[in-house]
Design a protein around this motif. Structure first.
Motif, PDB file in Angstrom:
ATOM      1  N   ARG A 112       0.823  -1.215   0.000  1.00 46.69           N
ATOM      2  CA  ARG A 112       0.000   0.000   0.000  1.00 46.69           C
ATOM      3  C   ARG A 112       0.856   1.262   0.000  1.00 46.69           C
ATOM      4  N   ALA A 113       2.055   1.179   0.610  1.00 48.38           N
ATOM      5  CA  ALA A 113       2.871   2.393   0.770  1.00 48.38           C
ATOM      6  C   ALA A 113       3.753   2.682  -0.445  1.00 48.38           C
ATOM      7  N   LEU A 114       4.139   1.635  -1.172  1.00 54.08           N
ATOM      8  CA  LEU A 114       5.109   1.833  -2.264  1.00 54.08           C
ATOM      9  C   LEU A 114       4.392   2.128  -3.585  1.00 54.08           C
ATOM     10  N   ARG A 115       5.079   2.895  -4.415  1.00 51.00           N
ATOM     11  CA  ARG A 115       4.540   3.222  -5.733  1.00 51.00           C
ATOM     12  C   ARG A 115       5.150   2.287  -6.778  1.00 51.00           C
ATOM     13  N   PRO A 116       4.549   2.237  -7.964  1.00 49.16           N
ATOM     14  CA  PRO A 116       5.100   1.347  -9.007  1.00 49.16           C
ATOM     15  C   PRO A 116       6.592   1.606  -9.223  1.00 49.16           C
ATOM     16  N   GLY A 117       7.353   0.536  -9.302  1.00 50.18           N
ATOM     17  CA  GLY A 117       8.798   0.629  -9.527  1.00 50.18           C
ATOM     18  C   GLY A 117       9.600   0.596  -8.236  1.00 50.18           C
ATOM     19  N   GLN A 118       8.942   0.790  -7.077  1.00 48.32           N
ATOM     20  CA  GLN A 118       9.680   0.806  -5.805  1.00 48.32           C
ATOM     21  C   GLN A 118       9.800  -0.611  -5.221  1.00 48.32           C
ATOM     22  N   VAL A 119      10.807  -0.771  -4.372  1.00 48.20           N
ATOM     23  CA  VAL A 119      11.234  -2.127  -3.979  1.00 48.20           C
ATOM     24  C   VAL A 119      10.821  -2.477  -2.546  1.00 48.20           C
ATOM     25  N   PHE A 120      10.379  -3.717  -2.410  1.00 46.87           N
ATOM     26  CA  PHE A 120      10.185  -4.352  -1.096  1.00 46.87           C
ATOM     27  C   PHE A 120      11.166  -5.533  -1.058  1.00 46.87           C
ATOM     28  N   ALA A 121      12.076  -5.525  -0.089  1.00 43.87           N
ATOM     29  CA  ALA A 121      13.094  -6.579  -0.019  1.00 43.87           C
ATOM     30  C   ALA A 121      13.119  -7.135   1.395  1.00 43.87           C
ATOM     31  N   PHE A 122      13.197  -8.456   1.493  1.00 45.02           N
ATOM     32  CA  PHE A 122      13.191  -9.043   2.834  1.00 45.02           C
ATOM     33  C   PHE A 122      13.994 -10.331   2.893  1.00 45.02           C
ATOM     34  N   VAL A 123      14.394 -10.651   4.105  1.00 42.49           N
ATOM     35  CA  VAL A 123      14.972 -11.959   4.409  1.00 42.49           C
ATOM     36  C   VAL A 123      14.030 -12.605   5.413  1.00 42.49           C
ATOM     37  N   ALA A 124      13.560 -13.806   5.083  1.00 39.21           N
ATOM     38  CA  ALA A 124      12.615 -14.505   5.967  1.00 39.21           C
ATOM     39  C   ALA A 124      13.189 -15.873   6.334  1.00 39.21           C
ATOM     40  N   LEU A 125      12.769 -16.379   7.457  1.00 38.79           N
ATOM     41  CA  LEU A 125      13.112 -17.759   7.782  1.00 38.79           C
ATOM     42  C   LEU A 125      12.468 -18.668   6.742  1.00 38.79           C
ATOM     43  N   HIS A 126      13.189 -19.722   6.339  1.00 37.40           N
ATOM     44  CA  HIS A 126      12.654 -20.736   5.435  1.00 37.40           C
ATOM     45  C   HIS A 126      12.201 -21.924   6.299  1.00 37.40           C
ATOM     46  N   PRO A 127      11.189 -22.681   5.856  1.00 40.09           N
ATOM     47  CA  PRO A 127      10.726 -23.815   6.683  1.00 40.09           C
ATOM     48  C   PRO A 127      11.825 -24.825   7.026  1.00 40.09           C
ATOM     49  N   ASP A 128      12.913 -24.855   6.254  1.00 42.96           N
ATOM     50  CA  ASP A 128      14.000 -25.786   6.584  1.00 42.96           C
ATOM     51  C   ASP A 128      14.877 -25.302   7.740  1.00 42.96           C
ATOM     52  N   GLN A 129      14.685 -24.038   8.153  1.00 42.43           N
ATOM     53  CA  GLN A 129      15.489 -23.518   9.255  1.00 42.43           C
ATOM     54  C   GLN A 129      15.342 -24.426  10.480  1.00 42.43           C
ATOM     55  N   TRP A 130      16.440 -24.936  10.958  1.00 44.90           N
ATOM     56  CA  TRP A 130      16.471 -25.798  12.149  1.00 44.90           C
ATOM     57  C   TRP A 130      15.458 -26.942  12.030  1.00 44.90           C
ATOM     58  N   LYS A 131      15.380 -27.533  10.824  1.00 44.44           N
ATOM     59  CA  LYS A 131      14.382 -28.597  10.622  1.00 44.44           C
ATOM     60  C   LYS A 131      14.655 -29.796  11.534  1.00 44.44           C
ATOM     61  N   GLU A 132      15.910 -29.895  12.032  1.00 43.03           N
ATOM     62  CA  GLU A 132      16.280 -30.997  12.921  1.00 43.03           C
ATOM     63  C   GLU A 132      15.525 -30.947  14.248  1.00 43.03           C
ATOM     64  N   THR A 133      14.939 -29.773  14.552  1.00 49.56           N
ATOM     65  CA  THR A 133      14.185 -29.657  15.806  1.00 49.56           C
ATOM     66  C   THR A 133      12.720 -30.044  15.600  1.00 49.56           C
ATOM     67  N   GLY A 134      12.381 -30.411  14.366  1.00 51.99           N
ATOM     68  CA  GLY A 134      11.052 -30.955  14.097  1.00 51.99           C
ATOM     69  C   GLY A 134       9.919 -29.956  14.097  1.00 51.99           C
ATOM     70  N   ARG A 135      10.252 -28.663  14.140  1.00 51.54           N
ATOM     71  CA  ARG A 135       9.139 -27.704  14.181  1.00 51.54           C
ATOM     72  C   ARG A 135       9.487 -26.436  13.428  1.00 51.54           C
ATOM     73  N   PRO A 136       8.981 -26.293  12.192  1.00 58.48           N
ATOM     74  CA  PRO A 136       9.282 -25.063  11.453  1.00 58.48           C
ATOM     75  C   PRO A 136       8.653 -23.855  12.137  1.00 58.48           C
ATOM     76  N   SER A 137       9.312 -22.728  12.026  1.00 54.20           N
ATOM     77  CA  SER A 137       8.777 -21.493  12.605  1.00 54.20           C
ATOM     78  C   SER A 137       7.467 -21.131  11.916  1.00 54.20           C
ATOM     79  N   ARG A 138       6.528 -20.578  12.698  1.00 54.52           N
ATOM     80  CA  ARG A 138       5.273 -20.155  12.063  1.00 54.52           C
ATOM     81  C   ARG A 138       5.485 -18.903  11.227  1.00 54.52           C
ATOM     82  N   PHE A 139       6.661 -18.294  11.337  1.00 53.10           N
ATOM     83  CA  PHE A 139       6.958 -17.105  10.530  1.00 53.10           C
ATOM     84  C   PHE A 139       7.708 -17.453   9.241  1.00 53.10           C
ATOM     85  N   ALA A 140       7.917 -18.766   9.021  1.00 56.03           N
ATOM     86  CA  ALA A 140       8.738 -19.159   7.867  1.00 56.03           C
ATOM     87  C   ALA A 140       7.950 -19.035   6.558  1.00 56.03           C
ATOM     88  N   TYR A 141       8.693 -18.722   5.496  1.00 53.21           N
ATOM     89  CA  TYR A 141       8.116 -18.677   4.152  1.00 53.21           C
ATOM     90  C   TYR A 141       8.884 -19.608   3.224  1.00 53.21           C
TER      91      TYR A 141
END
Ligand SMILES: C[S@@+](CC[C@H](N)C(=O)[O-])C[C@H]1O[C@@H](n2cnc3c(N)ncnc32)[C@H](O)[C@@H]1O
Length: 218
Positions: A112-141
């Protein structure tokens, strides 16, 4: 003095910083959503026209302000706020970042805030993050989830990659030592026991996995 083993999340992704530096930062006001103690905002500030870091944790914002003052940065400011409730438009951002703090609500507000051509960039946890603990973060993408939300809020994906770092161990003890800094947190939420079981059953890895994304408002 004992030192916590290096955690890849301790340092900002160099690939992510390169993606940002490819933008004309010197002409832009950047909004860093979920800025914490401002490590991305403070890294970007010397390259940008202005940076606004927002976080709901007042103590983190105070720390970020102290760091900005210590670094002599006058083009960065820090604001206490809920980035999943408040709109970004009043800050007039021309680029929005979110580092290890990503949600559909954040993408929606960036859209909603950005205009055409402007950038949204992010780093998110991936579901494989610490998969050895058997529980992906609910914030993972995962890749598909990230693409879906970006399309929904009007972005075209320019870069989307998983950064993965898999540590391998020769023994259970080595595996435990690698996660010692996480023990308290993982004990509290039950992941520690699952990780110990994984190691005792013969598992010998610990996976860090992040999704690095740059998208442009269509
Ligand atoms: C894992 S930390 C990352 C901090 C910072 N981006 C960094 O990489 O150092 C996630 C941050 O997001 C903030 N956060 C999470 N949800 C939030 C919300 N709804 N509004 C504001 N801040 C939020 C937390 O307070 C925390 O500082």
């Amino acid at each position: 003095m004992s030192r916590r083993p290096e955690d890849p999340t301790d340092r900002l992704s160099p690939a992510f910083l390169e993606l940002l530096k490819a933008e004309p930062l010197a002409t832009l006001t950047v909004l860093d959503a979920g800025t914490g103690a401002g490590r991305l905002a403070l890294t970007l500030a010397p390259h940008c026209r202005a940076v606004v870091g927002i976080d709901r944790e007042a103590r983190s914002i105070e720390e970020a302000r102290r760091r900005a003052a210590a670094a002599g940065l006058s083009n960065v400011r820090f604001v206490v706020g809920d980035i999943e409730v408040e709109e970004y438009t009043p800050f007039k951002p021309e680029l929005v970042t979110a580092y290890l703090c990503m949600s559909d609500a954040i993408a929606e507000r960036a859209g909603r805030a950005l205009r055409p051509g402007q950038v949204f960039a992010f780093v998110a946890l991936h579901p494989d993050q610490w998969k050895e603990t058997g529980r992906p973060s609910r914030f993972a993408y995962a890749e598909t989830g990230a693409r879906r939300v970006l399309k929904k809020y009007g972005f075209t994906v320019e870069h989307l990659a998983v950064e993965r770092d898999v540590k391998s161990f020769a023994s259970v003890e080595e595996g435990l030592a690698a996660a010692v800094g996480l023990q308290e947190k993982w004990r509290a939420d039950g992941r520690w026991f699952r990780y110990v079981k994984f190691l005792e059953d013969g598992g010998r890895t610990l996976t860090h996995a992040h999704l690095v994304v740059k998208a442009r408002k269509a």
